[in-house]
Design a protein around this motif. Sequence first.
Motif, PDB file in Angstrom:
ATOM      1  N   SER A  35       1.731  -4.015  -8.439  1.00 36.05           N
ATOM      2  CA  SER A  35       0.361  -4.467  -8.202  1.00 36.05           C
ATOM      3  C   SER A  35       0.006  -5.718  -9.008  1.00 36.05           C
ATOM      4  CB  SER A  35      -0.629  -3.341  -8.518  1.00 36.05           C
ATOM      5  OG  SER A  35      -0.427  -2.906  -9.850  1.00 36.05           O
ATOM      6  N   VAL A  84       4.671   2.249  -6.929  1.00 39.87           N
ATOM      7  CA  VAL A  84       3.223   2.482  -6.854  1.00 39.87           C
ATOM      8  C   VAL A  84       2.565   2.296  -8.224  1.00 39.87           C
ATOM      9  CG1 VAL A  84       3.279   3.987  -4.838  1.00 39.87           C
ATOM     10  CG2 VAL A  84       3.491   4.994  -7.103  1.00 39.87           C
ATOM     11  N   LYS A 122      12.787   8.846  -5.422  1.00 42.49           N
ATOM     12  CA  LYS A 122      11.697   9.269  -6.318  1.00 42.49           C
ATOM     13  C   LYS A 122      11.431   8.200  -7.382  1.00 42.49           C
ATOM     14  CE  LYS A 122      10.664  12.897  -9.659  1.00 42.49           C
ATOM     15  NZ  LYS A 122      11.371  13.765 -10.596  1.00 42.49           N
ATOM     16  N   THR A 158       0.854  -1.191   0.000  1.00 41.35           N
ATOM     17  CA  THR A 158       0.000   0.000   0.000  1.00 41.35           C
ATOM     18  C   THR A 158       0.883   1.232   0.000  1.00 41.35           C
ATOM     19  OG1 THR A 158       0.020   0.105   2.396  1.00 41.35           O
ATOM     20  CG2 THR A 158      -1.702  -1.247   1.401  1.00 41.35           C
ATOM     21  N   ASP A 159       0.267   2.387  -0.241  1.00 42.81           N
ATOM     22  CA  ASP A 159       1.017   3.647  -0.197  1.00 42.81           C
ATOM     23  C   ASP A 159       1.698   3.815   1.150  1.00 42.81           C
ATOM     24  OD1 ASP A 159       0.428   4.310  -2.716  1.00 42.81           O
ATOM     25  OD2 ASP A 159      -1.096   5.829  -2.274  1.00 42.81           O
ATOM     26  N   ASP A 160       0.983   3.389   2.224  1.00 39.06           N
ATOM     27  CA  ASP A 160       1.524   3.569   3.581  1.00 39.06           C
ATOM     28  C   ASP A 160       2.777   2.738   3.826  1.00 39.06           C
ATOM     29  OD1 ASP A 160      -0.252   5.420   4.304  1.00 39.06           O
ATOM     30  OD2 ASP A 160      -1.592   4.074   5.440  1.00 39.06           O
ATOM     31  N   ASN A 161       2.706   1.411   3.521  1.00 36.15           N
ATOM     32  CA  ASN A 161       3.903   0.624   3.832  1.00 36.15           C
ATOM     33  C   ASN A 161       5.053   0.919   2.871  1.00 36.15           C
ATOM     34  OD1 ASN A 161       3.330  -1.204   1.675  1.00 36.15           O
ATOM     35  ND2 ASN A 161       2.075  -2.475   3.047  1.00 36.15           N
ATOM     36  N   ILE A 162       4.739   1.379   1.651  1.00 35.04           N
ATOM     37  CA  ILE A 162       5.807   1.804   0.743  1.00 35.04           C
ATOM     38  C   ILE A 162       6.463   3.069   1.296  1.00 35.04           C
ATOM     39  CG2 ILE A 162       6.221   2.919  -1.507  1.00 35.04           C
ATOM     40  CD1 ILE A 162       4.459   0.814  -2.779  1.00 35.04           C
ATOM     41  N   LYS A 163       5.616   3.974   1.812  1.00 31.70           N
ATOM     42  CA  LYS A 163       6.130   5.241   2.356  1.00 31.70           C
ATOM     43  C   LYS A 163       7.083   4.987   3.529  1.00 31.70           C
ATOM     44  CE  LYS A 163       2.969   8.348   3.555  1.00 31.70           C
ATOM     45  NZ  LYS A 163       2.108   9.359   4.074  1.00 31.70           N
ATOM     46  N   LYS A 222       9.890   5.025  -5.905  1.00 29.73           N
ATOM     47  CA  LYS A 222       8.485   5.276  -5.544  1.00 29.73           C
ATOM     48  C   LYS A 222       7.601   5.225  -6.789  1.00 29.73           C
ATOM     49  CE  LYS A 222       5.517   8.426  -2.983  1.00 29.73           C
ATOM     50  NZ  LYS A 222       5.415   9.723  -2.310  1.00 29.73           N
ATOM     51  N   GLU A 223       8.064   5.881  -7.861  1.00 35.01           N
ATOM     52  CA  GLU A 223       7.273   5.907  -9.109  1.00 35.01           C
ATOM     53  C   GLU A 223       7.021   4.498  -9.626  1.00 35.01           C
ATOM     54  OE1 GLU A 223       9.506   8.389 -11.743  1.00 35.01           O
ATOM     55  OE2 GLU A 223       8.832  10.246 -10.782  1.00 35.01           O
TER      56      GLU A 223
END
Length: 455
Positions: free
Chosen positions: A65, A60, A53, A23-28, A56-57
Amino acid sequence: MFENLSERLSRTLKNVSGRGRLTDDNIKDTLREVRMALLEADVALPVVRDFVKRVKERAVGTEVSKSLTPGQEFIKIVQAELEAVMGASNEDLDLSCQPPAVILMAGLQGAGKTTSVGKLGKLLKERQKKKVLVVSADVYRPAAIKQLETLASDIGIDFFPSSPDQKPVDIAKAALDHGKLKFYDVVIVDTAGRLHVDEEMMGEIKDVHQTINPVETLFVVDAMTGQDAANTAKAFDEALPLTGVILTKVDGDARGGAALSVRHLTGKPIKFLGVGEKTDALEPFHPDRVASRILGMGDVLSLIEDLERNVDKEKAEKLAKKFKEKKGFDLEDFRGQLQQMKNMGGMMGMMDKLPGMSQLPDNVKDQVDDKMFVQMEAIINSMTPGERERPEIIKGSRKKRIAMGSGTQVQDVNRLLKQFTQMQKMMKKMQKGGMKNMMRNMKGMMPGGGMFPGR
């Protein structure tokens, strides 16, 4: 090298590797940890920003996925981006020109330039079968010319004489003329280093460059200076058309910031790593293998290359034959094994290239001390051929003599004999029961398993 970074990243990525979905949270959270790990490794801030950067790109995006194992896919992305930061692949020296190919070495004082000239000369002679000539145009450091002459003599490559009263441009030109006359394949020119970048130095090296027109201009920089190494390389690149970088003293730098910053900040590839003081301690730089080591996956390809290069095939065949004929394994054989291991950079050098070694507990790592192997070899060297062949005859007075001859204590001799007896037993079991017994008994050879007890 990369010890701290490897440990930190392995720990961080372990948390994400088993995730069913990202998820965005655990990646963050993971990326925050990755950013901190890179900054602590003294990687330059612009490099860290770009790296995070890009990861991250990709993380996500659809890549992760759609994957069945998102956590593992994320680690693959981190590895691919580490490789991209350091350069996609190994860039070899470009020596395809009318011989002699001229290599100009530049860098600050104390970076290991002169030593690197010798190491590079040896590598080209032994691995590429080139006829190499080296010359020192460092007229400011009285010992520099003599140092290179001694080094060349030790390695077995030719040295072109020069003296401090000559001009660097004249030295370089004379060496090049001699190289053409005597049909050398490569001429390596060592230049003067300063404590910092100054106009006089840059002007002089520009003149040398213009006169000899080298095919390779290599910047030699100390990895211990971290991201400053990249900044110095940038300053040199503005004055000289650099073609690559040699990163020295990599074995003493546990952080690795320089290796991850140089390419990004200068656009120049790292071509070699100086990994020790020995004259053969220069390795071609492979970004993919280094990225693998950073992530604790080892570097098995380099280990195989080391084995092929350093293992004495004749001795190995002799031992295999002895083994086949079920003859005993003696201390002479043991000494041969210790020497082969030393040639490959010692136990720690080998362990660094094995997958998962960064996960080993510190108390186990501490027990694997290369000094111990040096001591073992010294003890065996102090024995007579008869004692090496029949260790059972080594009793009281012989032990005292061996200890005195090797500068050790009697208990050190006892310890070696005990370890050797264990190894001998293991060899006998292997001869009787083959591979299964060997695997079972290997456990006893591992640090902490009895073969190399803590000191």
